[in-house]
Enzyme design. Structure first.
Site, PDB file in Angstrom:
ATOM      1  N   LYS A  93       0.837  -1.200   0.000  1.00  0.00           N
ATOM      2  CA  LYS A  93       0.000   0.000   0.000  1.00  0.00           C
ATOM      3  C   LYS A  93       0.870   1.247   0.000  1.00  0.00           C
ATOM      4  O   LYS A  93       1.854   1.329   0.739  1.00  0.00           O
ATOM      5  CB  LYS A  93      -0.912  -0.016   1.235  1.00  0.00           C
ATOM      6  CG  LYS A  93      -1.938   1.103   1.290  1.00  0.00           C
ATOM      7  CD  LYS A  93      -2.833   0.940   2.527  1.00  0.00           C
ATOM      8  CE  LYS A  93      -3.915   1.996   2.605  1.00  0.00           C
ATOM      9  NZ  LYS A  93      -4.784   1.806   3.809  1.00  0.00           N
ATOM     10  N   SER A 168      -9.810   2.256   2.957  1.00  0.00           N
ATOM     11  CA  SER A 168      -8.961   3.008   2.058  1.00  0.00           C
ATOM     12  C   SER A 168      -8.053   2.135   1.204  1.00  0.00           C
ATOM     13  O   SER A 168      -7.542   2.572   0.178  1.00  0.00           O
ATOM     14  CB  SER A 168      -8.095   3.972   2.879  1.00  0.00           C
ATOM     15  OG  SER A 168      -7.189   3.235   3.724  1.00  0.00           O
ATOM     16  N   SER A 192      -9.906  -0.447   6.996  1.00  0.00           N
ATOM     17  CA  SER A 192      -9.348  -0.231   5.657  1.00  0.00           C
ATOM     18  C   SER A 192      -8.681  -1.439   5.037  1.00  0.00           C
ATOM     19  O   SER A 192      -8.321  -1.414   3.860  1.00  0.00           O
ATOM     20  CB  SER A 192      -8.363   0.938   5.680  1.00  0.00           C
ATOM     21  OG  SER A 192      -9.041   2.145   5.916  1.00  0.00           O
TER      22      SER A 192
END
Length: 527
Positions: A93, A168, A192
């Site tokens: 990420k 997210s 997330s």
């Protein structure tokens, strides 16, 4: 190539050890699929126009990944001892700093920034000899639940390109669900990792707070953020979790405790009788009103499977979870306001000068933050700044922290009668892209109702696929939560239910996913 990219990390390791595959072959197959499904060469113009396919990756690290893969193959050929996941590629990420690659937090504020160092989890990935495929998309600074708030274009759900991939960490979830990577790292502040896993039919784990280092993770809300693994199977998340967990003196919140044996726990759960005697607590407040019918149907079917496998199903109550959303958004936004204050055009990130008038620090800060932050980031900064302001601190932030204490007490009480707690991961399946921009942001925040309480409590949770909803044939997630430092219980119950479900389905859920390349070929990106 198709067969290679659909193998689990555990299967890839077995085939490398037997000599059937090399790490170079595996890494190249995934790179080729990223290019085919994200666009060549991750073209910025197409991405900005929303025409770049899945748009899971913000940066492709092909050259370095293949170099690492070649080194692993050479050492394996010489019979050298290698780490458990050596040669298995991974996506990271783009909130986790990675030396030699851009780390942007999907924000214009950090566009093009190259970190001079690796975060601790990145360093552990390198020590594990795993080729890093690249950095994945997210909501800007991890603020959002749809990955529509990225400054570099939306990410699309591989089950249906007009649907959100969650957020997210939608990029990491899509990377594994869409066969672009067998493993990925994400971060979880209020769901997330787990919510994207639920809506993409993958597996995501939020470990116990402090059990994986946050050093080198761009902070959103420091008391809530936690790095965790993403994969298509429970066993794969267990393997990655073991590889990156452990105490880190560079992280003041890191806890000095032994890393659990998550792989053995997963094997135990998947074995015959592995769930017998396990007490599973159904959270009364998170299993009824407000949840999509198809979500509840799959949830109840999973409970029946657990019961038939010898688990004891009990009902528990967490009365304070009804206040969790309000407390979470006050605490999170307050910490966001504090953490993002350094992006002011003077100390860190982008600098924008005012177009007219004198150049002062105040005017540079205003111009920079106006240009660098997106709408959702600004919304949360404003809310947090207000909650921390003189005269309101006790009424808002202080009260939210009291609710947090009540939530922690409710969890402790529930764990007196249950080994793990269970609920749907999200109230609904993936909704259509654009729905958030058309709706009330505060109403949409309620979609995190099942995930934010565990972050407030600091306890670990796992989300895994429970099937497809009747209404739309989209993935449904089921979430298990364990007491702090008992992450191994998640792998036991997760792997056990996964085995039962796959026996019922006849194959893993992800094998029912439509062909991504065909979806991209037929999809009207201009619609």
């Amino acid at each position: 190539m198709t067969d290679i990219i659909k193998l689990s990390a555990a299967e890839l390791v077995a085939k490398m050890e037997s000599g059937e595959l090399t790490s170079v072959e595996i890494t190249q197959a995934h790179i080729d699929h990223i290019i085919a499904t994200d666009g060549q060469p991750l073209d910025a113009e197409n991405r900005a126009a929303g025409k770049s396919g899945l748009n899971a990756f913000l940066h492709l690290n092909a050259e370095e990944a293949l170099e690492v893969a070649r080194g692993v193959d050479e050492d394996r050929a010489e019979g050298k001892e290698l780490p458990a996941l050596a040669g298995v590629p991974i996506a990271i990420k783009d909130l986790i700093v990675t030396k030699g690659q851009p780390t942007t937090a999907a924000s214009r504020m950090l566009e093009g920034w190259m970190s001079p160092y690796d975060g601790t989890v990145t360093q552990k990935v390198r020590e594990a000899r795993m080729p890093i495929l690249g950095k994945t998309n997210l909501d800007e600074f991890a603020m959002g639940s749809t990955t529509e708030h990225s400054a570099f274009g939306v990410t699309r759900n591989p089950w249906s390109l007009d649907r959100i991939p969650g957020g997210s960490g939608g990029g990491s979830a899509v990377a594994v669900a869409g066969y672009q990577a067998p493993l990925a790292l994400g971060t979880d502040t209020g769901g997330s990792i787990r919510q994207p896993a639920a809506v993409t039919g993958s597996v995501g784990v939020k470990p116990t707070y402090g059990s994986i280092s946050r050093y080198g993770v761009i902070a959103m809300a420091s008391s809530l953020d936690q790095v965790g693994p993403c994969a298509r199977t429970v066993m794969d998340t267990a393997l990655l979790h073991e590889a990156v967990a452990g105490h880190d003196p560079l992280d003041s919140t890191s806890q000095n405790r032994p890393v659990g044996n998550f792989v053995d726990a997963a094997r135990e759960g998947a074995a015959e009788g592995g769930l017998k005697g396990l007490r599973v607590g159904v959270i009364k407040e998170l299993s009824g009103e407000g949840f999509q019918e198809g979500v509840l149907n799959r949830f109840n079917e999973s409970l029946e499977l657990l019961k038939n496998a010898g688990a004891e199903i009990v009902e528990v109550s967490l009365p304070s979870v009804k206040e969790a959303i309000g407390a979470y958004y006050l605490i999170m936004s307050s910490e966001v306001s504090s953490n993002l204050a350094k992006y002011d055009g003077v100390r860190f990130g982008l600098r924008v000068l005012p177009e007219e008038g004198p150049i002062t620090i105040e005017r540079v800060m205003s111009a920079t933050r106006a240009a660098g932050f997106g709408d959702e980031a600004k919304r949360r900064i404003i809310l947090g700044t207000y909650a921390l302001s003189a005269g309101y601190y006790d009424a808002y932030y202080g009260s939210a922290q009291k609710v947090r204490t009540l939530i922690q007490r409710d969890y402790a009480k529930a764990f007196e009668v249950a080994d793990v707690l269970v609920s749907p991961t999200a109230p609904t399946t993936a909704f259509k892209l654009g729905a958030e921009s058309k709706g009330d942001p505060m109403a949409l925040y309620k979609g995190d109702i099942a995930t934010v309480p565990t972050n407030l409590a600091g306890v670990p949770s796992i989300s895994l696929p429970a099937g497809l909803a009747d209404e739309d044939s989209l993935p449904v997630g089921i979430q298990f939560t364990a007491p702090a430092h008992e992450d191994a219980r998640l792998y036991r119950v997760g792997a056990g239910l996964e085995a039962l479900l796959e026996l019922q389905w006849g194959a893993p859920l992800h094998e029912q996913m439509p062909d991504t390349l065909e979806l991209i070929r037929d999809f009207d990106f201009g619609a």
